[in-house]
Design a protein around this motif. Sequence first.
Motif, PDB file in Angstrom:
ATOM      1  N   TYR A  67      33.060  26.795 -26.540  1.00  0.00           N
ATOM      2  CA  TYR A  67      33.568  27.217 -27.840  1.00  0.00           C
ATOM      3  C   TYR A  67      32.476  27.102 -28.910  1.00  0.00           C
ATOM      4  O   TYR A  67      32.385  27.924 -29.821  1.00  0.00           O
ATOM      5  N   ALA A  68      31.651  26.057 -28.799  1.00  0.00           N
ATOM      6  CA  ALA A  68      30.572  25.854 -29.780  1.00  0.00           C
ATOM      7  C   ALA A  68      29.551  24.900 -29.181  1.00  0.00           C
ATOM      8  O   ALA A  68      29.800  24.231 -28.169  1.00  0.00           O
ATOM      9  N   PHE A  69      28.380  24.854 -29.812  1.00  0.00           N
ATOM     10  CA  PHE A  69      27.340  23.887 -29.449  1.00  0.00           C
ATOM     11  C   PHE A  69      27.321  22.785 -30.497  1.00  0.00           C
ATOM     12  O   PHE A  69      27.421  23.064 -31.705  1.00  0.00           O
ATOM     13  N   MET A  70      27.217  21.543 -30.063  1.00  0.00           N
ATOM     14  CA  MET A  70      27.177  20.402 -30.972  1.00  0.00           C
ATOM     15  C   MET A  70      25.798  19.756 -30.909  1.00  0.00           C
ATOM     16  O   MET A  70      25.380  19.267 -29.864  1.00  0.00           O
ATOM     17  N   ARG A  71      25.074  19.756 -32.042  1.00  0.00           N
ATOM     18  CA  ARG A  71      23.761  19.123 -32.119  1.00  0.00           C
ATOM     19  C   ARG A  71      23.910  17.788 -32.832  1.00  0.00           C
ATOM     20  O   ARG A  71      24.620  17.685 -33.843  1.00  0.00           O
ATOM     21  N   ILE A  72      23.240  16.766 -32.314  1.00  0.00           N
ATOM     22  CA  ILE A  72      23.438  15.395 -32.786  1.00  0.00           C
ATOM     23  C   ILE A  72      22.111  14.793 -33.221  1.00  0.00           C
ATOM     24  O   ILE A  72      21.143  14.766 -32.444  1.00  0.00           O
ATOM     25  N   HIS A  73      22.051  14.307 -34.452  1.00  0.00           N
ATOM     26  CA  HIS A  73      20.880  13.577 -34.941  1.00  0.00           C
ATOM     27  C   HIS A  73      21.302  12.166 -35.364  1.00  0.00           C
ATOM     28  O   HIS A  73      22.340  11.993 -36.018  1.00  0.00           O
ATOM     29  N   ASN A  74      20.502  11.189 -34.996  1.00  0.00           N
ATOM     30  CA  ASN A  74      20.724   9.825 -35.467  1.00  0.00           C
ATOM     31  C   ASN A  74      20.302   9.693 -36.930  1.00  0.00           C
ATOM     32  O   ASN A  74      19.650  10.569 -37.493  1.00  0.00           O
ATOM     33  N   ARG A  75      20.636   8.557 -37.485  1.00  0.00           N
ATOM     34  CA  ARG A  75      20.328   8.309 -38.896  1.00  0.00           C
ATOM     35  C   ARG A  75      18.827   8.318 -39.174  1.00  0.00           C
ATOM     36  O   ARG A  75      18.402   8.637 -40.290  1.00  0.00           O
ATOM     37  N   SER A  78      16.093  11.292 -35.472  1.00  0.00           N
ATOM     38  CA  SER A  78      15.841  11.649 -34.073  1.00  0.00           C
ATOM     39  C   SER A  78      17.056  12.368 -33.491  1.00  0.00           C
ATOM     40  O   SER A  78      18.199  12.106 -33.863  1.00  0.00           O
ATOM     41  N   GLU A  79      16.801  13.297 -32.561  1.00  0.00           N
ATOM     42  CA  GLU A  79      17.883  14.045 -31.923  1.00  0.00           C
ATOM     43  C   GLU A  79      18.251  13.392 -30.595  1.00  0.00           C
ATOM     44  O   GLU A  79      17.388  12.943 -29.853  1.00  0.00           O
ATOM     45  N   VAL A  80      19.558  13.335 -30.310  1.00  0.00           N
ATOM     46  CA  VAL A  80      20.042  12.726 -29.073  1.00  0.00           C
ATOM     47  C   VAL A  80      20.952  13.704 -28.345  1.00  0.00           C
ATOM     48  O   VAL A  80      21.438  14.682 -28.924  1.00  0.00           O
ATOM     49  N   GLY A  81      21.202  13.414 -27.063  1.00  0.00           N
ATOM     50  CA  GLY A  81      21.946  14.350 -26.243  1.00  0.00           C
ATOM     51  C   GLY A  81      23.443  14.250 -26.359  1.00  0.00           C
ATOM     52  O   GLY A  81      24.152  15.255 -26.295  1.00  0.00           O
ATOM     53  N   ALA A  82      23.966  13.014 -26.506  1.00  0.00           N
ATOM     54  CA  ALA A  82      25.414  12.845 -26.446  1.00  0.00           C
ATOM     55  C   ALA A  82      25.887  11.799 -27.435  1.00  0.00           C
ATOM     56  O   ALA A  82      25.155  10.864 -27.778  1.00  0.00           O
ATOM     57  N   CYS A  83      27.121  11.952 -27.871  1.00  0.00           N
ATOM     58  CA  CYS A  83      27.806  10.952 -28.696  1.00  0.00           C
ATOM     59  C   CYS A  83      29.298  11.133 -28.450  1.00  0.00           C
ATOM     60  O   CYS A  83      29.885  12.133 -28.854  1.00  0.00           O
ATOM     61  N   GLY A  84      29.897  10.174 -27.766  1.00  0.00           N
ATOM     62  CA  GLY A  84      31.288  10.311 -27.377  1.00  0.00           C
ATOM     63  C   GLY A  84      32.251  10.385 -28.538  1.00  0.00           C
ATOM     64  O   GLY A  84      33.165  11.223 -28.566  1.00  0.00           O
ATOM     65  N   ALA A 104      35.975  23.371 -24.891  1.00  0.00           N
ATOM     66  CA  ALA A 104      34.698  23.051 -24.259  1.00  0.00           C
ATOM     67  C   ALA A 104      33.600  23.037 -25.321  1.00  0.00           C
ATOM     68  O   ALA A 104      33.457  23.986 -26.091  1.00  0.00           O
ATOM     69  N   ILE A 105      32.833  21.958 -25.341  1.00  0.00           N
ATOM     70  CA  ILE A 105      31.762  21.786 -26.324  1.00  0.00           C
ATOM     71  C   ILE A 105      30.452  21.583 -25.575  1.00  0.00           C
ATOM     72  O   ILE A 105      30.326  20.678 -24.742  1.00  0.00           O
ATOM     73  N   LEU A 106      29.467  22.415 -25.866  1.00  0.00           N
ATOM     74  CA  LEU A 106      28.157  22.285 -25.233  1.00  0.00           C
ATOM     75  C   LEU A 106      27.293  21.322 -26.033  1.00  0.00           C
ATOM     76  O   LEU A 106      27.251  21.386 -27.266  1.00  0.00           O
ATOM     77  N   THR A 107      26.613  20.405 -25.344  1.00  0.00           N
ATOM     78  CA  THR A 107      25.665  19.486 -25.976  1.00  0.00           C
ATOM     79  C   THR A 107      24.369  19.512 -25.177  1.00  0.00           C
ATOM     80  O   THR A 107      24.296  20.107 -24.091  1.00  0.00           O
ATOM     81  N   ASN A 108      23.363  18.853 -25.693  1.00  0.00           N
ATOM     82  CA  ASN A 108      22.099  18.756 -24.950  1.00  0.00           C
ATOM     83  C   ASN A 108      22.243  17.911 -23.691  1.00  0.00           C
ATOM     84  O   ASN A 108      21.353  17.912 -22.834  1.00  0.00           O
ATOM     85  N   ALA A 109      23.360  17.170 -23.586  1.00  0.00           N
ATOM     86  CA  ALA A 109      23.619  16.384 -22.380  1.00  0.00           C
ATOM     87  C   ALA A 109      24.514  17.121 -21.400  1.00  0.00           C
ATOM     88  O   ALA A 109      24.828  16.600 -20.336  1.00  0.00           O
ATOM     89  N   GLY A 110      24.933  18.337 -21.751  1.00  0.00           N
ATOM     90  CA  GLY A 110      25.799  19.105 -20.863  1.00  0.00           C
ATOM     91  C   GLY A 110      27.090  19.520 -21.550  1.00  0.00           C
ATOM     92  O   GLY A 110      27.264  19.378 -22.765  1.00  0.00           O
ATOM     93  N   LEU A 111      28.013  20.044 -20.744  1.00  0.00           N
ATOM     94  CA  LEU A 111      29.288  20.546 -21.250  1.00  0.00           C
ATOM     95  C   LEU A 111      30.310  19.416 -21.264  1.00  0.00           C
ATOM     96  O   LEU A 111      30.516  18.741 -20.253  1.00  0.00           O
ATOM     97  N   LEU A 112      30.976  19.218 -22.418  1.00  0.00           N
ATOM     98  CA  LEU A 112      31.997  18.187 -22.570  1.00  0.00           C
ATOM     99  C   LEU A 112      33.317  18.849 -22.957  1.00  0.00           C
ATOM    100  O   LEU A 112      33.327  19.812 -23.734  1.00  0.00           O
ATOM    101  N   ILE A 113      34.417  18.333 -22.421  1.00  0.00           N
ATOM    102  CA  ILE A 113      35.731  18.913 -22.666  1.00  0.00           C
ATOM    103  C   ILE A 113      36.576  17.919 -23.457  1.00  0.00           C
ATOM    104  O   ILE A 113      36.785  16.778 -23.029  1.00  0.00           O
TER     105      ILE A 113
END
Length: 307
Positions: A67-75, A78-84, A104-113
Amino acid sequence: MDGSELMTDMLVPFLKMNGLGNDFVVFDARENEIALTPEQIAAIGSRTKGIGFDQMITVEPTNSGAYAFMRIHNRDGSEVGACGNATRCIGRLLMDEAKTSNVAILTNAGLLIAHASDSETLVSVDMGVPRLEWKQIPLAEEFVDTRAIELQIGPIDAPVLHSPSVVNVGNPHAIFWVDDIETHDLERFGPLLECHPMFPEKANISLAQIIGENEIRLKVWERGVGLTRACGTAACATGVAAARTGRTARKCTVHLPGGPLGIEWREDNDHIIMTGETEIEFEGELNLNTLTYTKTASGDAAMEPTQ
């Protein structure tokens, strides 16, 4: 005028959300790209001068079928792959938008549902299969058994912390099993262990305490963030490590400072299911030129009935 141009304010809407106190600033970048430098991200994430967050999330378009891609940056930018916890929060938003019970959400760590529950604010997410081999975590040296590796802090004959379990749940985690998480100064040891040479990509560091049958207390030093009220991937990694070491069953409750997360490491497919609360704190607008912000609407708390 002296020939210089007046700078036009560039206002970008955002949401401030949290999952058990693990808080996020969320930007929707599916129509208009949002590109920020690590320095800008750190300024926005500042607890004293910015909006303040553990992670910054940008929701982006994707052609992957998700459905979308989720990009995650720490404070720290730095960019990280996953954040539950972020996945649960974004899952709530996207399920509401799509009017569906899973997304379904795509992340740098893979597909998460993400999956909805009977409660609007309670969301489950399938975090996929944990990575348990030393090269997958990764570690700097080979260990056949990652349930407990040779790593300690303190004197050789009386270490303060030792023999962590290590797991990768989209990012590397080291879990130290202790009798009481409050007797150890994680704020002191966390930075040292996060950057230990054993972890070439750094690591999230957790203290875990068994407090009852299938009940765990957890305190987390998050890579690139510091002490956090909740970390979803740390809770998942701890649930897996507890089951692998015989401390709990495959289904347990992990109690973090921000609240409980239900963790189930399914036996039929090895997927980790994490369930917990989400909250919209407020809506706002960020000025990209000045990095200042204004609140434009209240969130979930404002909708709760008064007692």
